[in-house]
Design a protein around this motif. Sequence first.
Motif, PDB file in Angstrom:
ATOM      1  N   UNK A  13     -24.923  14.946  -6.050  1.00  0.00           N
ATOM      2  CA  UNK A  13     -25.315  15.902  -5.234  1.00  0.00           C
ATOM      3  C   UNK A  13     -25.063  15.803  -4.004  1.00  0.00           C
ATOM      4  N   UNK A  14     -26.172  14.344  -3.390  1.00  0.00           N
ATOM      5  CA  UNK A  14     -26.023  12.961  -1.890  1.00  0.00           C
ATOM      6  C   UNK A  14     -24.841  12.376  -2.214  1.00  0.00           C
ATOM      7  N   UNK A  15     -24.166  12.162  -2.424  1.00  0.00           N
ATOM      8  CA  UNK A  15     -22.706  11.709  -2.588  1.00  0.00           C
ATOM      9  C   UNK A  15     -22.190  12.936  -1.795  1.00  0.00           C
ATOM     10  N   UNK A  29     -26.186  21.384   1.501  1.00  0.00           N
ATOM     11  CA  UNK A  29     -26.923  20.552   1.022  1.00  0.00           C
ATOM     12  C   UNK A  29     -27.159  21.539  -0.118  1.00  0.00           C
ATOM     13  N   UNK A  30     -27.423  22.377   0.284  1.00  0.00           N
ATOM     14  CA  UNK A  30     -27.839  23.307  -1.742  1.00  0.00           C
ATOM     15  C   UNK A  30     -26.767  23.694  -2.327  1.00  0.00           C
ATOM     16  N   UNK A  58     -18.920   4.881   5.467  1.00  0.00           N
ATOM     17  CA  UNK A  58     -19.043   3.880   6.522  1.00  0.00           C
ATOM     18  C   UNK A  58     -20.439   4.752   7.314  1.00  0.00           C
ATOM     19  N   UNK A  59     -20.663   3.796   8.095  1.00  0.00           N
ATOM     20  CA  UNK A  59     -21.602   4.886   9.103  1.00  0.00           C
ATOM     21  C   UNK A  59     -21.324   6.079   9.833  1.00  0.00           C
ATOM     22  N   UNK A  60     -21.474   6.897   9.743  1.00  0.00           N
ATOM     23  CA  UNK A  60     -20.555   8.397   9.726  1.00  0.00           C
ATOM     24  C   UNK A  60     -21.765   9.261  10.673  1.00  0.00           C
ATOM     25  N   UNK A  61     -22.779   8.595  10.925  1.00  0.00           N
ATOM     26  CA  UNK A  61     -24.150   9.100  11.797  1.00  0.00           C
ATOM     27  C   UNK A  61     -22.917   9.382  13.567  1.00  0.00           C
ATOM     28  N   UNK A  62     -22.619   8.441  13.889  1.00  0.00           N
ATOM     29  CA  UNK A  62     -22.182   8.155  15.169  1.00  0.00           C
ATOM     30  C   UNK A  62     -21.225   8.930  15.440  1.00  0.00           C
ATOM     31  N   UNK A 108     -22.305  13.392   1.654  1.00  0.00           N
ATOM     32  CA  UNK A 108     -21.820  12.018   2.874  1.00  0.00           C
ATOM     33  C   UNK A 108     -20.844  12.544   2.924  1.00  0.00           C
ATOM     34  N   UNK A 109     -19.806  12.216   1.704  1.00  0.00           N
ATOM     35  CA  UNK A 109     -18.389  12.285   1.395  1.00  0.00           C
ATOM     36  C   UNK A 109     -18.428  13.304   2.559  1.00  0.00           C
ATOM     37  N   UNK A 110     -18.888  14.454   2.680  1.00  0.00           N
ATOM     38  CA  UNK A 110     -18.276  15.475   3.645  1.00  0.00           C
ATOM     39  C   UNK A 110     -17.837  15.153   4.521  1.00  0.00           C
ATOM     40  N   UNK A 111     -19.738  14.867   5.260  1.00  0.00           N
ATOM     41  CA  UNK A 111     -19.943  14.447   6.445  1.00  0.00           C
ATOM     42  C   UNK A 111     -19.033  13.252   7.213  1.00  0.00           C
TER      43      UNK A 111
END
Length: 354
Positions: A203-205, A225-226, A165-169, A208-211
């Motif tokens: 790693x990118x996925x 990220x690391x 989803x759009x989690x940046x909100x 995103x799923x963590x955030x």
Amino acid sequence: MPVPRNTKTLGTKQPRAGKVGTVTENGKSEKEESCQAKRSPSSPQGGPKKRSAFGDITNAHKSQTVMGKKETVKAGPRKVQKAPVVLGVVKNNEINLKKSMKKTPPTETPAEPKKVPVPEKPVPVQIPTVEDIDKEQLSDPYASAEYAKEIFDYMREREEKFVLPNYMEKQPDISGDMRAILVDWMVEVQENFELNHETLYLAVKLVDHYLVEVVSMRDKLQLIGSTAILIASKFEERCPPCVDDFLYICDDAYKREELIAMEMSILRTLKFDINIPIPYRFLRRFAKTPTLEYYSGYCSQDLHPLVKRLNFLLTYQPHDKLKAVRTKYSHRVFFEVAKATPMDMLKLEEILKS
């Protein structure tokens, strides 16, 4: 997909002719039956017996021939004792002829044999002629070519579970531009460590799923990220980099304990379900054949909305800060896609409609 085998048509056994007539006729009939048995044996696979036409499945014609011979024998004049008077002989002949006509049934035209309905053969499923893209890897035990189709069917089912989803909100201290810079840095790390492309995308996925589940601050974004690259390396690489390597690339901004604590936090948050389907894994399979619609399950019309979205992002989004991504995908290995000029939206619409 294997072509279903055609259903075998069941044959009809020919009835044996009845034993009638003289000894010569019986011998001839049995000889014909033995020859017929030799000419049309049952196949070892249980197939139907051969026959020339439906008219041969009955013995009506043979019965008619035999009955004709019977009639000839019975209808002949019977021997009578000679009488001194000619009129008496004629009268006796008339009486005997009437008696023989009563005993001999009139010859009837045999009824036409009923045609036995033969079940129609099922029409086989039309499967397009495509190349088996797994046959070349059958000798490689690590490729698991025998289970490739089942594996990718399973991955397609799991793909629906990991829609982002759009989690940046709900992230007050992180923006989309910050995430883009982080991903660009992760691409640089992957290039320096010479990691697999699957490691980068996984790693990118993970980030995103963590955030999606955890609200984070911008000063922890590089640590996330690391750590995500470390987890993905353990999952994808044969020889993953060690913890000290990741502390070094972060310029010692974090301690060893922080990196290990973040690893535990990511795994607990995702419930250790990190086998996330990534696009590059599908691309490795689909790029082996020109028949993409057959193996991917998507037709070209299904991709039109995504093509428009990607073209829009490449046209109107700034990319001056994302140098690592542009350098990576300007290489000939990736067909220099980063150098491709975005299309005009109206022209793209016309091409997609045609």
